[in-house]
Design a protein around this motif. Sequence first.
Motif, mmCIF file in Angstrom:
data_model
loop_
_atom_site.group_PDB
_atom_site.id
_atom_site.type_symbol
_atom_site.label_atom_id
_atom_site.label_comp_id
_atom_site.label_asym_id
_atom_site.label_seq_id
_atom_site.Cartn_x
_atom_site.Cartn_y
_atom_site.Cartn_z
ATOM 1 N N SER A 122 0.890 -1.046 0.482
ATOM 2 C CA SER A 122 0.154 -0.139 0.204
ATOM 3 C C SER A 122 0.782 1.104 -0.296
ATOM 4 C CB SER A 122 -1.064 -0.154 1.264
ATOM 5 O OG SER A 122 -1.290 1.176 1.748
ATOM 6 N N TYR A 123 0.645 2.456 -0.956
ATOM 7 C CA TYR A 123 0.931 3.565 -0.575
ATOM 8 C C TYR A 123 0.891 4.585 -0.098
ATOM 9 C CZ TYR A 123 4.815 2.440 -4.841
ATOM 10 O OH TYR A 123 5.347 2.124 -5.960
ATOM 11 N N ASP A 124 -0.591 4.422 1.286
ATOM 12 C CA ASP A 124 -1.494 4.908 1.559
ATOM 13 C C ASP A 124 -0.688 4.827 2.907
ATOM 14 O OD1 ASP A 124 -4.226 5.313 2.783
ATOM 15 O OD2 ASP A 124 -3.090 5.983 3.973
ATOM 16 N N PRO A 125 0.194 6.233 3.376
ATOM 17 C CA PRO A 125 0.605 5.962 4.630
ATOM 18 C C PRO A 125 0.099 5.523 6.142
ATOM 19 C CG PRO A 125 0.781 8.266 3.641
ATOM 20 C CD PRO A 125 0.312 7.193 3.475
ATOM 21 N N ARG A 126 -1.370 5.467 6.213
ATOM 22 C CA ARG A 126 -2.110 5.433 7.048
ATOM 23 C C ARG A 126 -2.340 3.959 7.580
ATOM 24 N NH1 ARG A 126 -6.775 9.056 4.523
ATOM 25 N NH2 ARG A 126 -6.128 7.719 3.379
ATOM 26 N N GLN A 127 -2.272 3.045 6.423
ATOM 27 C CA GLN A 127 -1.719 1.548 6.614
ATOM 28 C C GLN A 127 -0.646 0.694 7.348
ATOM 29 O OE1 GLN A 127 -4.529 0.518 5.304
ATOM 30 N NE2 GLN A 127 -5.979 1.920 5.125
ATOM 31 N N TYR A 128 -0.049 2.204 7.508
ATOM 32 C CA TYR A 128 1.846 1.722 7.877
ATOM 33 C C TYR A 128 1.530 1.883 9.291
ATOM 34 C CZ TYR A 128 2.746 0.210 3.539
ATOM 35 O OH TYR A 128 3.189 -0.135 2.307
ATOM 36 N N PRO A 129 1.577 1.027 10.639
ATOM 37 C CA PRO A 129 1.406 1.149 11.788
ATOM 38 C C PRO A 129 2.358 1.411 12.731
ATOM 39 C CG PRO A 129 0.754 -0.922 12.122
ATOM 40 C CD PRO A 129 0.798 -0.952 10.158
ATOM 41 N N ASN A 130 3.492 0.915 11.563
ATOM 42 C CA ASN A 130 4.759 0.883 12.445
ATOM 43 C C ASN A 130 5.975 1.751 11.273
ATOM 44 O OD1 ASN A 130 4.137 -2.500 12.415
ATOM 45 N ND2 ASN A 130 4.649 -1.470 14.304
ATOM 46 N N TRP A 131 6.632 2.879 11.863
ATOM 47 C CA TRP A 131 7.896 4.181 11.152
ATOM 48 C C TRP A 131 8.773 3.820 12.014
ATOM 49 C CZ3 TRP A 131 6.233 6.110 7.008
ATOM 50 C CH2 TRP A 131 4.831 6.500 6.823
ATOM 51 N N GLY A 132 9.863 4.357 11.363
ATOM 52 C CA GLY A 132 11.729 4.501 11.308
ATOM 53 C C GLY A 132 11.695 5.339 11.908
ATOM 54 N N GLN A 133 12.393 6.211 12.421
ATOM 55 C CA GLN A 133 13.150 7.465 12.522
ATOM 56 C C GLN A 133 13.403 8.395 11.039
ATOM 57 O OE1 GLN A 133 15.135 5.573 12.751
ATOM 58 N NE2 GLN A 133 16.933 6.320 12.157
ATOM 59 N N GLY A 134 13.012 9.222 10.951
ATOM 60 C CA GLY A 134 13.590 8.948 9.209
ATOM 61 C C GLY A 134 14.766 10.017 9.391
ATOM 62 N N THR A 135 15.625 9.335 7.791
ATOM 63 C CA THR A 135 16.748 10.398 7.261
ATOM 64 C C THR A 135 17.000 11.317 6.062
ATOM 65 O OG1 THR A 135 19.270 8.887 7.159
ATOM 66 C CG2 THR A 135 16.945 8.318 6.103
ATOM 67 N N LEU A 136 17.630 12.192 6.413
ATOM 68 C CA LEU A 136 17.324 13.555 5.502
ATOM 69 C C LEU A 136 18.022 13.091 4.353
ATOM 70 C CD1 LEU A 136 16.273 16.337 4.673
ATOM 71 C CD2 LEU A 136 18.308 16.480 5.962
ATOM 72 N N VAL A 137 17.295 13.310 3.192
ATOM 73 C CA VAL A 137 18.229 12.969 2.450
ATOM 74 C C VAL A 137 18.624 15.103 1.432
ATOM 75 C CG1 VAL A 137 18.527 12.243 -0.196
ATOM 76 C CG2 VAL A 137 17.956 10.652 1.615
ATOM 77 N N THR A 138 19.709 15.822 0.924
ATOM 78 C CA THR A 138 19.555 16.097 0.681
ATOM 79 C C THR A 138 20.442 16.094 -1.211
ATOM 80 O OG1 THR A 138 18.717 17.075 2.492
ATOM 81 C CG2 THR A 138 20.517 18.940 0.495
ATOM 82 N N VAL A 139 19.437 17.033 -2.064
ATOM 83 C CA VAL A 139 20.541 16.447 -2.781
ATOM 84 C C VAL A 139 20.564 17.860 -3.899
ATOM 85 C CG1 VAL A 139 20.088 15.434 -5.705
ATOM 86 C CG2 VAL A 139 18.619 14.486 -3.469
#
Length: 124
Positions: A105-122
Amino acid sequence: EVQLQASGGGLVQPGGSLRLSCAASGFDFDDYAIGWFRQTPGKEREGVSCLTSRDGRTYYADSVKGRFTFSSDNAKSTVFLQMDSLKPEDTAVYYCAARPATVISYDPRQYPNWGQGTLVTVSS
């Protein structure tokens, strides 16, 4: 306890590459779908790529198709997002997430478990 640990973000020039990793623990990796999402300030979280761990099928958003590759090491419960030909518009905080299902699923609401974010800067 389900835990996800994302890493690998950083600063890269346009056209460059980065490899993100997400180490998972606390659940049966084969029974979950894993997704990579990204978010920029003021915008909704966007689905980038998803993988079904059991069969390794991968799916990509049109914006990254042909440039990003999602892979997994099931033995280590770790997934990777290889990002090539990066563009400034790929700049975002990237998150990995898991859902107890074998369909994506591409719907973030369908995902109950998350990691912390990692920043990507281009940027040049």
